[in-house]
Scaffold this motif. Structure first.
Motif, PDB file in Angstrom:
ATOM      1  N   ASN A 155       0.913  -1.134  -0.148  1.00 31.36           N
ATOM      2  CA  ASN A 155       0.029  -0.085  -0.040  1.00 31.36           C
ATOM      3  C   ASN A 155       0.808   1.203  -0.139  1.00 31.36           C
ATOM      4  O   ASN A 155       0.162   2.264   0.187  1.00 31.36           O
ATOM      5  CB  ASN A 155      -0.964   0.049   1.229  1.00 31.36           C
ATOM      6  CG  ASN A 155      -2.062  -1.080   1.153  1.00 31.36           C
ATOM      7  OD1 ASN A 155      -2.609  -1.162  -0.113  1.00 31.36           O
ATOM      8  ND2 ASN A 155      -2.693  -1.614   2.031  1.00 31.36           N
TER       9      ASN A 155
ATOM     10  N   CYS B  86      -7.611   5.306  -3.060  1.00 36.93           N
ATOM     11  CA  CYS B  86      -7.294   4.314  -3.769  1.00 36.93           C
ATOM     12  C   CYS B  86      -6.508   4.243  -5.055  1.00 36.93           C
ATOM     13  O   CYS B  86      -6.315   3.345  -5.741  1.00 36.93           O
ATOM     14  CB  CYS B  86      -8.733   3.752  -4.219  1.00 36.93           C
ATOM     15  SG  CYS B  86      -9.694   4.671  -5.508  1.00 36.93           S
TER      16      CYS B  86
ATOM     17  N   LEU C 176      -1.747   4.298  -0.014  1.00 35.55           N
ATOM     18  CA  LEU C 176      -3.282   3.760  -0.492  1.00 35.55           C
ATOM     19  C   LEU C 176      -3.954   3.277   0.910  1.00 35.55           C
ATOM     20  O   LEU C 176      -3.443   2.396   1.302  1.00 35.55           O
ATOM     21  CB  LEU C 176      -3.066   2.763  -1.596  1.00 35.55           C
ATOM     22  CG  LEU C 176      -1.972   3.317  -2.772  1.00 35.55           C
ATOM     23  CD1 LEU C 176      -1.824   2.062  -3.784  1.00 35.55           C
ATOM     24  CD2 LEU C 176      -2.816   4.751  -3.473  1.00 35.55           C
TER      25      LEU C 176
ATOM     26  N   SER D 145     -10.196   8.195  -4.240  1.00 31.97           N
ATOM     27  CA  SER D 145      -9.136   8.524  -4.597  1.00 31.97           C
ATOM     28  C   SER D 145      -9.063  10.236  -4.303  1.00 31.97           C
ATOM     29  O   SER D 145     -10.118  10.845  -4.337  1.00 31.97           O
ATOM     30  CB  SER D 145      -8.824   8.388  -6.089  1.00 31.97           C
ATOM     31  OG  SER D 145     -10.012   9.338  -7.003  1.00 31.97           O
TER      32      SER D 145
END
Length: 780
Positions: free
Chosen positions: A189, A348, A378, A383
């Motif tokens: 991530n 995201c 992330l 987003s």
């Protein structure tokens, strides 16, 4: 408008007028202001095409889940519903960016992610249809915060690898290709890491007599334009392409996004920018590809206009950030070292903000010993993206709070302390490039001279605190072109491709009028669609007037030269002996020998004309940046029983390079500062532990209203001309939001002793800090 603002505008007007131009520097109404206030402006919501279908998103109910099936039968049975599209109806393109995520395929990665798209004959049927689509989810674990996402064994947003990771980010992950060998990198991530270093950090801190180290947290903040995202797409039967009408900052960018998905040349996609009801960085292209593919699938026009809840849950707000800053100063008050770690929660998709943030953290106050590390993380949330000076507001909140505390420890005047250390031309930035001309020090000096600072002890005697901050924006560039035409009626038409979201067309009119030699009232600025408008980059980054404005001025100068050459031929005089005055070309010193601009234009626009039409072209690629800075002062009072903060006064000083239109500039400065007040005291796009948005409407998400903005907003315009901007201008729109939260936080510390490290500074958080005797708040 304050007396000081009036004085600033008067002085700017006099300075520019003394330079020989009657157009520049005088307050001018925004050219489309009347249309907007009377409701005559046409937004995408107002457009209606024959046969147009209305679209409604079916959002994911979960932040992370596998999709086991979608049943659209009930929705299709609803009268008026024409189609329900899913990922199976979309091309299976790599989701290299958020706007190519389209509809969820197999898995959802944030609550609110579109799973299906309902198309119907009217909005009511589309809304009903969306509620009737049945989706079978298999809920999966989520990671919703920075620590959670980076923990060992955390669920991965992208188990197959982060999409859209650029070369620099790949190298940061150890994925660089070297000598033909490619290193495998375990999925993570952590989407990217940027490291910038200068000097010897340990040696620098060894010299420190005073050290301040704090951890700051800033929330996800939404742009909250009055107009939500909206787009209409209509298939073009002639070219096989698409016509697009959109509330967008970047029509040419939309064309570039949509054309490859449709498999057509960019020239077969025509994007018409409608009037934009606010953007602030959010409208560079999000749902346009999805709607274009939907229109292609059904062969009819399709319109999607997000609801307010969809706007808050499924667009691209500013990212939450955590910053650990450690700064040291010697006994003589000189700064010696800065160590910073920044974590950017990008939702995201990677945003790519780490490099810019690292540059800003280490460059605004250049130190010999500096280290900045920025990590992009992330999580299973929507987003994030650009919001007015991306990253800078959070950076300055942390940086200027630490500086303020260091100044207090040293017993130094906070403005003098900043003036001693702030960036100046020629000093190295963190990328080793020297700062160009900048007005950081000049804005501080103007704030220092302001009565609000000079009389700060009187405010303190009333129980109020006074705090200051300074911050800015590095600037941005992009090539641009423009066309200038003289018409038979003597009016000048400017054709440009830049979308006017902040009064830039008014600036274009002023620049063209100054270059051509007429009054701005005789200039019309026309924003065309992508099929015929000259290229201009997206309207963001405070670069429109800086770049496209320069092209406009070149085009007007070229048209002026053509006019003078025609008149010179008629008068048998040299071009340099002619002038344009009151809509006529005349020989200098011989006012009776003249010809109207209308006559010259008509001579090139009639049968049997002897010379070409008057049309000037301007094109430019500005490659040098012109930073812009704002210094602000906040005056507050704190109710220690409730923690409530009252903002009484906000002084906004800004270097604009050269004030083309002081009225519009003042509006931008006040608007940016108002948004900064939202950052400081109100706004937080909060989620619960399951990834559900708990601030999904304006009932829950607090945007400051007119009563919550400081009753006394004092605007001071200063001019430190840029060596690169046309006529010395700098971008205006980004800088005024940047220092506001830090100024307010420092004023709260001055009033109450509580040094707050988390935004927004809410009454419960401040009350808890005061009741606990802590200098820091532990959260909201």
């Amino acid at each position: 408008m304050s007396d000081m603002k009036n004085a600033a505008m008067k002085n700017a007007t006099e300075r520019v007028s003394n330079g020989g131009s009657a157009a520049l520097g005088r307050p001018m109404r925004i050219v489309d202001g009347q249309q907007k206030i009377t409701g005559d402006a046409r937004y995408t919501h107002d457009l209606k095409l024959p046969g147009m279908l209305h679209a409604r998103l079916v959002p994911s109910l979960y932040a992370h889940a596998n999709l086991r099936g979608i049943d659209a039968s009930a929705a299709l049975a609803r009268e008026g519903v024409v189609a329900v599209l899913t990922a199976e109806d979309m091309p299976d393109v790599p989701p290299s960016s958020r706007n190519l995520l389209l509809l969820a395929r197999d898995r959802v990665i944030f609550a609110g992610q579109p799973v299906a798209l309902v198309l119907a004959e009217d909005e009511g049927a589309a809304e009903d249809g969306a509620t009737l689509v049945q989706v079978d989810y298999e809920e999966m674990p989520v990671a919703l915060g920075i620590d959670e996402a980076l923990a060992e064994g955390a669920p991965l947003v992208w188990p197959e690898g982060v999409p859209g990771l650029d070369a620099a980010a790949a190298e940061a992950h150890g994925a660089a290709v070297e000598e033909g060998e490619e290193e495998a990198v375990a999925p993570s991530n952590l989407a990217g890491e940027t490291v910038m270093e200068r000097g010897d950090l340990a040696a620098g801190f060894a010299e420190a007599a005073h050290i301040v180290e704090r951890v700051f947290e800033t929330p996800m903040v939404h742009q909250n334009s009055l107009e939500t995202h909206s787009v209409i797409c209509q298939p073009d039967p002639l070219s096989g392409g698409m016509r697009v009408w959109a509330s967008t900052q970047a029509p040419f960018g939309i064309r570039q996004l949509v054309a490859p998905l449709l498999g057509v040349p960019e020239s077969d996609v025509t994007v018409t920018p409608a009037t934009v009801g606010g953007a602030f960085g959010a409208k560079f292209g999000l749902y346009e590809p999805l709607v274009a593919l939907a229109a292609k699938a059904v062969g009819r026009p399709v319109r999607l206009a997000l609801t307010r809840s969809e706007e808050l849950a499924a667009t691209n707000p500013a990212p939450p950030m955590r910053q650990r800053l450690k700064m040291g100063a010697r006994a003589d008050g000189s700064l010696c070292a800065l160590d910073a770690e920044v974590w950017i929660e990008s939702g995201c998709f990677p945003f790519g903000l780490g490099g810019l943030i690292s540059l800003m953290v280490g460059s605004f106050y250049p130190l010999e010993h500096t280290r900045v590390v920025a990590r992009e993380v992330l999580t299973f949330k929507q987003s994030t993206g650009a919001y007015r000076a991306p990253g800078a507001t959070a950076v300055i909140y942390a940086l200027d709070t630490v500086l303020d505390e260091l100044a207090a420890q040293l017993g130094e005047d906070p403005i003098e302390f900043r003036l001693r250390h702030c960036a100046r031309a020629g000093q190295p930035m963190m990328n080793d490039r020297p700062w160009e001309s900048l007005g950081m020090a000049e804005t501080l000096e103007a704030l220092q001279a302001h009565p609000a600072w000079q009389e700060r002890e009187e405010a303190r005697a009333q129980g109020r605190g006074v705090g200051i901050s300074v911050g800015g924006w590095m600037g941005a560039t992009e090539p641009a072109a423009a066309v200038c035409q003289l018409n038979r009626d003597g009016l000048l038409h400017i054709h440009a491709g830049a979308v006017d979201i902040s009064g830039t067309n008014t600036g274009f009119a002023l620049l063209a009028a100054e270059a051509f030699g007429i009054e701005p009232e005789n200039v019309r600025v026309l924003t065309g669609d992508t099929s015929y408008a000259p290229y201009s980059g997206g309207s963001g980054g405070s670069k429109v007037t800086y770049n496209t404005g320069a092209a406009v001025r070149l085009a007007a100068q070229a048209a002026r030269q053509q006019v003078l050459e025609v008149a010179a031929n008629q008068f048998e005089a040299a071009v340099e002996d002619l002038e344009i005055v009151d809509g006529r070309v005349r020989v200098k010193g011989v006012p009776d020998q003249s010809i109207t601009l209308s006559a010259i234009a008509s001579g090139g626009m009639r049968f049997g004309g002897q010379y070409p039409p008057i049309q000037g072209n301007g094109r430019i690629a500005v490659t040098d940046l012109s930073p812009a800075f704002s210094a602000q002062l906040a005056e507050v009072s704190v109710d220690e029983d409730t923690g409530e903060v009252t903002l009484h006064r906000l002084v906004i000083v800004q270097d604009v390079g050269r004030a083309l239109n002081p009225a519009a500039i003042g509006g931008q400065m006040m608007g940016g500062a108002a948004q900064g007040i939202g950052w400081a005291l109100h706004e937080d796009l909060a989620y619960d532990e399951g990834g559900q948005l708990v601030a999904g409407s304006w009932m829950d998400y607090s945007v400051p209203d007119v009563l919550q903005v400081a009753p006394d907003l004092d605007v001071v315009i200063i001019e430190v001309p840029s060596e690169h901007g046309v006529l010395g201008i700098r971008g205006v729109g980004e800088a005024p939001v940047v220092p506001t939260p830090a100024a307010i936080a420092n004023a709260i510390a001055d009033a109450s002793g509580a040094r707050m490290t988390q935004l927004p500074i809410t009454a419960p958080a401040l009350r808890a800090a005061l009741a606990g005797g802590s200098a820091l708040n532990g959260g909201n």
